[in-house]
Design an enzyme around this catalytic site. Structure first.
Site, PDB file in Angstrom:
ATOM      1  CB  ALA A  74     -29.144   2.349   4.830  1.00  0.00           C
ATOM      2  CB  THR A 117     -22.465  -3.942  -5.491  1.00  0.00           C
ATOM      3  OG1 THR A 117     -20.891  -3.996  -5.623  1.00  0.00           O
ATOM      4  CG2 THR A 117     -22.857  -5.412  -5.245  1.00  0.00           C
ATOM      5  CE1 TYR A 141     -22.219  -4.280  -0.616  1.00  0.00           C
ATOM      6  CE2 TYR A 141     -20.473  -4.524  -2.132  1.00  0.00           C
ATOM      7  CZ  TYR A 141     -21.504  -3.607  -1.717  1.00  0.00           C
ATOM      8  OH  TYR A 141     -21.887  -2.608  -2.358  1.00  0.00           O
ATOM      9  CG  PHE A 170     -18.949  -0.918 -12.296  1.00  0.00           C
ATOM     10  CD1 PHE A 170     -20.324  -1.153 -12.348  1.00  0.00           C
ATOM     11  CD2 PHE A 170     -17.970  -2.030 -12.606  1.00  0.00           C
ATOM     12  CE1 PHE A 170     -20.802  -2.264 -13.010  1.00  0.00           C
ATOM     13  CE2 PHE A 170     -18.690  -3.188 -13.410  1.00  0.00           C
ATOM     14  CZ  PHE A 170     -19.982  -3.212 -13.466  1.00  0.00           C
ATOM     15  CG  HIS A 188     -13.789   3.250  -0.455  1.00  0.00           C
ATOM     16  ND1 HIS A 188     -13.899   1.984  -0.983  1.00  0.00           N
ATOM     17  CD2 HIS A 188     -14.788   3.432   0.559  1.00  0.00           C
ATOM     18  CE1 HIS A 188     -15.198   1.380  -0.466  1.00  0.00           C
ATOM     19  NE2 HIS A 188     -15.766   2.254   0.451  1.00  0.00           N
ATOM     20  CG  LEU A 189      -6.829   3.556  -4.666  1.00  0.00           C
ATOM     21  CD1 LEU A 189      -5.839   3.083  -4.130  1.00  0.00           C
ATOM     22  CD2 LEU A 189      -7.123   2.752  -6.048  1.00  0.00           C
ATOM     23  NE  ARG A 279      -9.783  -4.661  -0.674  1.00  0.00           N
ATOM     24  CZ  ARG A 279     -10.381  -3.431  -1.048  1.00  0.00           C
ATOM     25  NH1 ARG A 279     -10.189  -2.539  -0.177  1.00  0.00           N
ATOM     26  NH2 ARG A 279     -11.068  -3.422  -2.093  1.00  0.00           N
ATOM     27  N   GLY A 281     -11.063 -11.240  -1.937  1.00  0.00           N
ATOM     28  CA  GLY A 281     -12.493 -10.945  -2.444  1.00  0.00           C
ATOM     29  C   GLY A 281     -12.233  -9.916  -3.520  1.00  0.00           C
TER      30      GLY A 281
HETATM   31  N1  UDP Z   1      -6.756  -0.729  -2.942  1.00  0.00           N
HETATM   32  C1  UDP Z   1      -5.359  -0.543  -2.598  1.00  0.00           C
HETATM   33  N2  UDP Z   1      -5.116   0.129  -1.487  1.00  0.00           N
HETATM   34  C2  UDP Z   1      -5.982   0.718  -0.658  1.00  0.00           C
HETATM   35  C3  UDP Z   1      -7.377   0.608  -0.952  1.00  0.00           C
HETATM   36  C4  UDP Z   1      -7.730  -0.011  -1.901  1.00  0.00           C
HETATM   37  O1  UDP Z   1      -4.585  -1.184  -3.479  1.00  0.00           O
HETATM   38  O2  UDP Z   1      -5.527   1.111   0.589  1.00  0.00           O
HETATM   39  C5  UDP Z   1      -7.070  -1.211  -4.072  1.00  0.00           C
HETATM   40  C6  UDP Z   1      -8.192  -2.430  -3.861  1.00  0.00           C
HETATM   41  O3  UDP Z   1      -7.706  -3.662  -3.526  1.00  0.00           O
HETATM   42  C7  UDP Z   1      -9.079  -2.503  -5.308  1.00  0.00           C
HETATM   43  C8  UDP Z   1      -9.019  -0.974  -5.600  1.00  0.00           C
HETATM   44  O4  UDP Z   1      -7.907  -0.359  -4.809  1.00  0.00           O
HETATM   45  O5  UDP Z   1      -8.387  -3.268  -6.220  1.00  0.00           O
HETATM   46  C9  UDP Z   1     -10.286  -0.017  -5.335  1.00  0.00           C
HETATM   47  O6  UDP Z   1     -10.626  -0.476  -3.983  1.00  0.00           O
HETATM   48  P1  UDP Z   1     -11.832   0.302  -3.217  1.00  0.00           P
HETATM   49  O7  UDP Z   1     -11.658  -0.219  -1.909  1.00  0.00           O
HETATM   50  O8  UDP Z   1     -11.607   1.803  -3.239  1.00  0.00           O
HETATM   51  O9  UDP Z   1     -13.158   0.058  -3.997  1.00  0.00           O
HETATM   52  P2  UDP Z   1     -13.655  -1.545  -4.414  1.00  0.00           P
HETATM   53  O10 UDP Z   1     -13.234  -1.890  -5.705  1.00  0.00           O
HETATM   54  O11 UDP Z   1     -13.283  -2.684  -3.249  1.00  0.00           O
HETATM   55  O12 UDP Z   1     -15.310  -1.337  -4.262  1.00  0.00           O
END
Ligand code: UDP
Length: 326
Positions: A74, A117, A141, A170, A188-189, A279, A281
């Site tokens: 959580a 993480t 985070y 990862f 998420h992507l 984005r 970070g």
């Molecule tokens: N990403 C993207 N478009 C989106 C969501 C994520 O290009 O709509 C990119 C994000 O910038 C990162 C990668 O996809 O480089 C993975 O992002 P995600 O949020 O899935 O996981 P994270 O790596 O942040 O834990």
């Protein structure tokens, strides 16, 4: 074993609960259902709806259950969100974990597994990233998880009954047959790409194409959620007398463009994509070296290919186009 799972209604937590139940463990889920879904909790697990900000609620649930182990899923887990609202992460990830840890000591629970993480490694000197890599949290985070990792270290020093594993995920992805990724809003992507294929969104926006990577988009290491859950079960058996820290990934990186291309192949959908600014970070490349957990615990991922990971997510999203019905 009696396992108390915080966040067991969430994406990774619910799959871990499923795998724990299948392995014969007795499970209590403690979840406030703010991000998770009651319907995601395996019916053999007992669900307690409660919030980690309420120490009395934790105390009461643990008093009833008397756990032998804790799995702590959580938490808030969005890099971007934490860059906008760092205090949210100090509260939900640090203060709430403090409540949980106080109860762990009170009830003398001997084993604790933390969802940590890859965001501890914002500026890695070596790729793939192994456990000894220097820690540079990439966001509030990542910092919140690092604080808890360090506190687990000190708690195990102060209280000899206590041992922990910190599992540094990862990029978790994919689905089991019955449980998958359902966030509102989805950020998420892979699930966003699949929502485009399902006709729920027009397009995917790629956040930045000017990174120092082969195609300019960020590279990530995608690990299947059931492989991640299996690592927890192995860690549970291994932390009887010692602490463990493991990086968990497949050891292979895929760019945002490669993820989209693979999803196009699997879904047969054109998946239109455009480019938006970076984005905040986001590190350019995160690839795990998971040799340590393979050598020490015999962990071996079943899903090593991105196409198989995305195919499992696609199967779940097609079967559950609106996500969980709750
Ligand atoms: N990403 C993207 N478009 C989106 C969501 C994520 O290009 O709509 C990119 C994000 O910038 C990162 C990668 O996809 O480089 C993975 O992002 P995600 O949020 O899935 O996981 P994270 O790596 O942040 O834990």
């Amino acid at each position: 074993m009696k396992v108390f799972v915080t966040g067991g209604a969430g994406y990774i937590g619910s799959v871990a609960v499923e795998q724990l139940v299948l392995a014969g463990h007795e499970v209590m889920v403690f979840d406030n259902l703010s991000l998770g879904h009651g319907a995601a909790v395996h019916p053999s697990a007992k669900l307690v709806v409660g919030d980690l900000c309420d120490i009395e609620a934790i105390r009461s649930a643990m008093g009833d259950f008397r756990p032998e182990a804790i799995m702590h899923f959580a938490a808030k887990s969005l890099v971007g969100e934490s860059m906008e609202d760092p205090f949210l992460y100090l509260g939900d990830n640090v203060t709430n974990a403090l409540n949980l840890l106080k109860c762990v000591v009170e009830f003398e629970v001997p084993r604790f597994i933390l969802s940590s993480t890859a965001n501890l490694f914002d500026d890695p000197e070596h790729i793939p990233i192994v456990e000894g890599e220097r820690i540079v949290p990439g966001s509030p985070y990542g910092e919140s998880k690092f604080i808890i990792e360090r506190y687990l270290h000190w708690i195990s020093k102060v209280y000899p009954f206590f041992n922990y594993a910190a599992l540094r995920y990862f990029n978790a992805a994919g689905a089991s047959e019955e449980r998958g990724e359902d966030h509102t809003p989805e950020l998420h992507l892979i699930p966003i790409v699949l929502e485009v294929a399902l006709g729920k969104r027009e397009r995917i926006s790629m956040f930045g194409d000017d990174y120092n990577t082969p195609d300019g988009t960020c590279v990530r290491d995608y690990i299947h959620v059931t492989d991640l859950a299996q690592a927890h079960i192995l860690a549970l058996g291994a932390i009887g007398n010692e602490n463990k820290i493991y990086n968990l990934g497949n050891g292979q990186g895929y760019s945002v463009k490669q993820v989209i291309e693979t999803a196009r192949e699997i879904t047969g959908h054109a998946i239109p994509a455009d480019v938006k600014p970076r984005r905040a970070g986001d590190p350019a490349i995160l690839i795990a070296g998971s040799g340590k957990i393979s050598e020490e615990l015999g962990w071996k991922p079943s899903f090593t290919q991105l196409k198989d990971i995305i195919a499992s997510a696609w199967a779940w999203h097609q079967a559950n186009p609106e996500g969980y019905q709750d």
